[in-house]
Design an enzyme around this catalytic site. Structure first.
Site, PDB file in Angstrom:
ATOM      1  N   GLU A   1     -10.838   0.694  -4.194  1.00  0.00           N
ATOM      2  CA  GLU A   1     -10.132   1.251  -3.027  1.00  0.00           C
ATOM      3  C   GLU A   1      -8.902   2.029  -3.477  1.00  0.00           C
ATOM      4  OE1 GLU A   1      -9.833  -2.439  -0.991  1.00  0.00           O
ATOM      5  OE2 GLU A   1      -8.525  -3.317  -2.475  1.00  0.00           O
TER       6      GLU A   1
ATOM      7  N   ASP B   1       0.832  -1.214   0.000  1.00  0.00           N
ATOM      8  CA  ASP B   1       0.000   0.000   0.000  1.00  0.00           C
ATOM      9  C   ASP B   1       0.862   1.258   0.000  1.00  0.00           C
ATOM     10  OD1 ASP B   1      -1.931  -1.735   2.448  1.00  0.00           O
ATOM     11  OD2 ASP B   1      -2.198  -1.759   0.276  1.00  0.00           O
TER      12      ASP B   1
END
Ligand code: 6LW
Length: 500
Positions: free
Chosen positions: A176, A14
Site C-alpha cells: 500500500e 499516513d
C-alpha cells in the site's frame, strides 16, 4: 542540530508532504473524525503548525454510520501548476471511495470532491507534461497485491486509460501507500508493505518508464524498525519522499511509540516521523541507517533551528475548527463555542454507541505524560472528559446529575467490560475534573471547593491499538450524554499540559 521523532505527535498517521511557495505542507489521515484530513505547515521540516483541515464540509466528508477507524484513510497532497491537490479514500460510506479535492489557497476552503473510478486505498497523484496519473493499491487477475495506475483528466477525474499493474512489491503483505517520483532519469515508485504494525516497512523500485517495468532496490526494505528489539519507536512505514529547499532528500513516515521498550502497546496512535535520505552514485537511495530513530543528529538543518512542541492547550490558545474534532456527524445546535467556555447538549447518543454521533469534541493526546483539568457544570445528564480510543475502549470521568443529586464518577470501558470504578457525591452541580497520565497509567480525580479526591487509576494499555485494534489513537474528548437533551452542560477553564 538534533531533532526528535515523532515530529508531529498524537495520532497523525499516513503522512504526505509537498513543497510550495517556500513552505512545506503535510496532510494526515483522520478516519471517523470531522473535519477530516488534518493539514499542517512548516518552514523548517521539524516544527509543524496545524493550519486546519482539507475536508470541512459534509458534502466533502459524509461520515454518518461510519464505524470506528472507518472514514478517511491515507491522503496524498501534491502541488502542480499553482494548485494544491489532496487525494484520499472515504472507507465505509455509501458516498465514499477514492476522491480528490483541490484549492488555490491552502489557507482557504477546498473544492467539492472529484471521484476517480479506481478502487483500492492509499491513492496518490503524479503530474508530468500537463498530464495527471492516479495510483492506488489493488490486486491483479491472480489476486496478487499490486500497485495500479491510470491516467486521468484532472478536471473531471475521468479515467483516460485502463488501470494498469505497475509493481507487485517485494512479497510483503498489505502492499500500500504508493507514490511516484521522477528524479533525474528514473521514475521511483515507493510503497509500504508488512502492515501498519510491527512488521511495517518501506520498499521501492525504479524504472526509466512511467509504466515500468520497475526494478526493486536490492536493499529493500529501505527502512523498517521491525528488527529493532527493545526500541520504543516501531511500525515505521507509509512514507512520502521530499526534496527540501536546499536539495536534501527526506522521508516522512508513520511510526508509533511503545509505552515502554519492552511493553509492546501503543495508545497515542501512529504519528509522523522524519528520516534523512541519501542518493548514492548509482541513483539508488537509502534512508537513515535503514531504521527510524527517536533522536536524529543532522547538519542538513541549520543549527539555529530549534525544535519546539506546543505543550499547553487551552480554550484560549486553540481554535474550535483547528485542533478540535467532532466524532462523525454533529448538530451545530448542540454546541456553543465561547472564548473561554464550551457548552454541549446531549445528542441522544452515548459514547458507547457503535458508529454513533455523541455530543463530543476532542483533542488528540500528544504525549504520555499529561496533566488535564477542566471545570464542568452539569445541568442535564452527565458532562465529562473521556479518554477515548473507540466505543468499546474509553475511560470516562464525569459529573452526573441524578434526580437532584450530583456525583463524580469514573467509568472504565474495556471491551465487554463496562465498570463504574468509583464515584464521589458532591454537594452541587460544579466540579473540576482532573486526569493525569504517564506512559503506563491514567489517574482520575476531582476537586470540589479546592479539595482534591482521587477516584482511581486505569492502565493505558487497555486503550492501546494492540487491545482495541483500529487505526486511530487516544482522543481527549469533552462530552455530554444522557438527561433530557434540553439543557447545555458547561465546560470552562480547560488546560491540557504535557510534561515532556
Ligand atoms: C492506510 C494504509 C494502512 O490507508 O492503514 O496499514 C490505512 N496501512 O496505508 C489507515 O491508516
Amino acid at each position: 542540530m538534533t531533532y526528535k521523532n515523532p515530529v508531529i505527535r498524537g495520532y497523525h498517521p499516513d503522512p504526505s508532504i509537498c513543497r510550495a511557495n517556500g513552505k512545506y505542507f503535510l496532510v494526515t489521515s483522520s478516519f471517523q473524525f470531522f473535519p477530516g484530513v488534518t493539514l499542517f505547515e512548516s518552514d523548517d521540516l521539524v516544527n509543524w503548525r496545524q493550519i486546519g483541515y482539507c475536508l470541512t464540509r459534509e458534502s466533502q466528508l459524509p461520515l454518518d454510520n461510519t464505524g470506528s477507524s472507518g472514514g478517511i484513510y491515507a491522503p496524498t497532497i501534491r502541488f502542480n501548476g499553482g494548485r494544491f491537490y489532496m487525494v484520499t479514500t472515504n472507507v465505509g460510506h455509501e458516498r465514499g471511495g477514492n476522491f480528490y479535492v483541490w484549492t488555490d489557497d491552502i489557507y482557504g476552503e477546498w473544492s467539492e470532491p472529484v471521484f476517480v473510478e479506481q478502487g483500492g486505498i492509499d491513492p496518490s497523484l503524479y503530474f508530468e507534461n500537463g498530464r495527471a496519473y492516479f495510483m492506488s493499491n489493488g490486486t491483479d487477475t491472480d489476486g496478487r497485491n499490486v500497485i495500479l495506475q491510470c491516467e486521468i483528466d484532472i478536471v473531471t477525474g475521468k479515467k483516460l486509460s485502463e488501470s494498469k499493474p505497475l509493481w507487485h512489491g517485494t512479497g510483503g503483505r498489505y502492499l500500500e501507500a504508493p507514490h511516484m517520483y521522477k528524479i533525474g532519469k528514473y521514475y521511483y515508485l515507493m510503497a509500504a508493505e508488512g502492515g501498519t504494525e510491527y512488521g511495517h516497512m518501506i520498499t521501492y523500485a525504479r524504472s526509466d518508464n512511467l509504466w515500468g517495468p520497475f526494478v526493486p532496490y536490492a536493499g529493500n526494505p529501505v527502512i523498517t524498525n521491525r528488527n529493532l528489539g527493545g526500541y520504543e519507536l516501531q511500525g515505521i512505514g507509509h512514507g512520502d519522499l521530499l526534496q527540501d529547499e536546499k536539495g536534501n532528500w527526506w522521508i516522512y513516515a508513520l511510526g508509533f511509540r511503545q509505552i515502554h521498550k519492552w511493553m509492546t502497546y501503543h495508545h497515542l496512535g501512529r504519528e509522523t516521523c522524519l528520516i534523512p535520505v541519501t542518493f548514492n552514485e548509482d541513483a539508488w537511495f537509502t534512508a537513515g541507517d535503514g531504521t527510524a530513530l527517536l533522536t536524529v543528529e543532522t547538519n542538513r538543518i541549520a543549527q539555529t533551528v530549534v525544535q519546539q512542541f506546543q505543550n499547553e492547550f487551552t480554550f484560549a490558545n486553540t481554535r474550535w475548527n483547528r485542533e478540535w474534532q467532532f466524532m462523525r456527524s454533529h448538530r451545530k445546535e448542540n454546541y456553543f463555542f465561547g472564548e473561554d467556555c464550551l457548552k454541549i447538549k446531549s445528542s441522544g447518543d452515548t459514547l458507547d454507541v457503535p458508529a454513533g454521533n455523541p455530543a463530543f469534541i476532542g483533542l488528540h493526546q500528544k504525549e504520555f505524560n499529561m496533566d488535564l483539568s477542566v471545570k464542568v457544570k452539569t445541568l442535564d445528564g452527565e458532562a465529562g472528559v473521556t479518554v477515548y480510543m473507540d466505543e468499546n475502549h474509553h475511560y470516562d470521568l464525569a459529573l452526573i446529575k441524578s434526580n437532584d443529586a450530583y456525583k463524580v464518577i469514573l467509568r472504565l470501558n474495556i471491551g465487554d467490560i463496562k465498570h463504574e470504578r468509583a464515584s464521589v457525591s458532591v454537594a452541587h452541580n460544579e466540579a473540576r475534573l482532573l486526569i493525569r497520565s504517564d506512559a503506563i497509567n491514567y489517574s482520575f480525580g476531582c476537586a470540589i471547593d479546592g479539595k482534591e479526591t482521587i477516584l482511581g487509576t486505569a492502565q493505558t494499555k487497555y486503550l492501546s491499538s494492540e487491545v482495541a485494534g483500529g487505526f486511530t489513537g487516544v482522543i481527549l474528548g469533552l462530552y455530554s450524554q444522557g438527561g433530557g437533551m434540553l439543557l447545555f452542560n458547561e465546560f470552562t477553564d480547560f488546560m491540557c499540559k504535557y510534561l515532556v
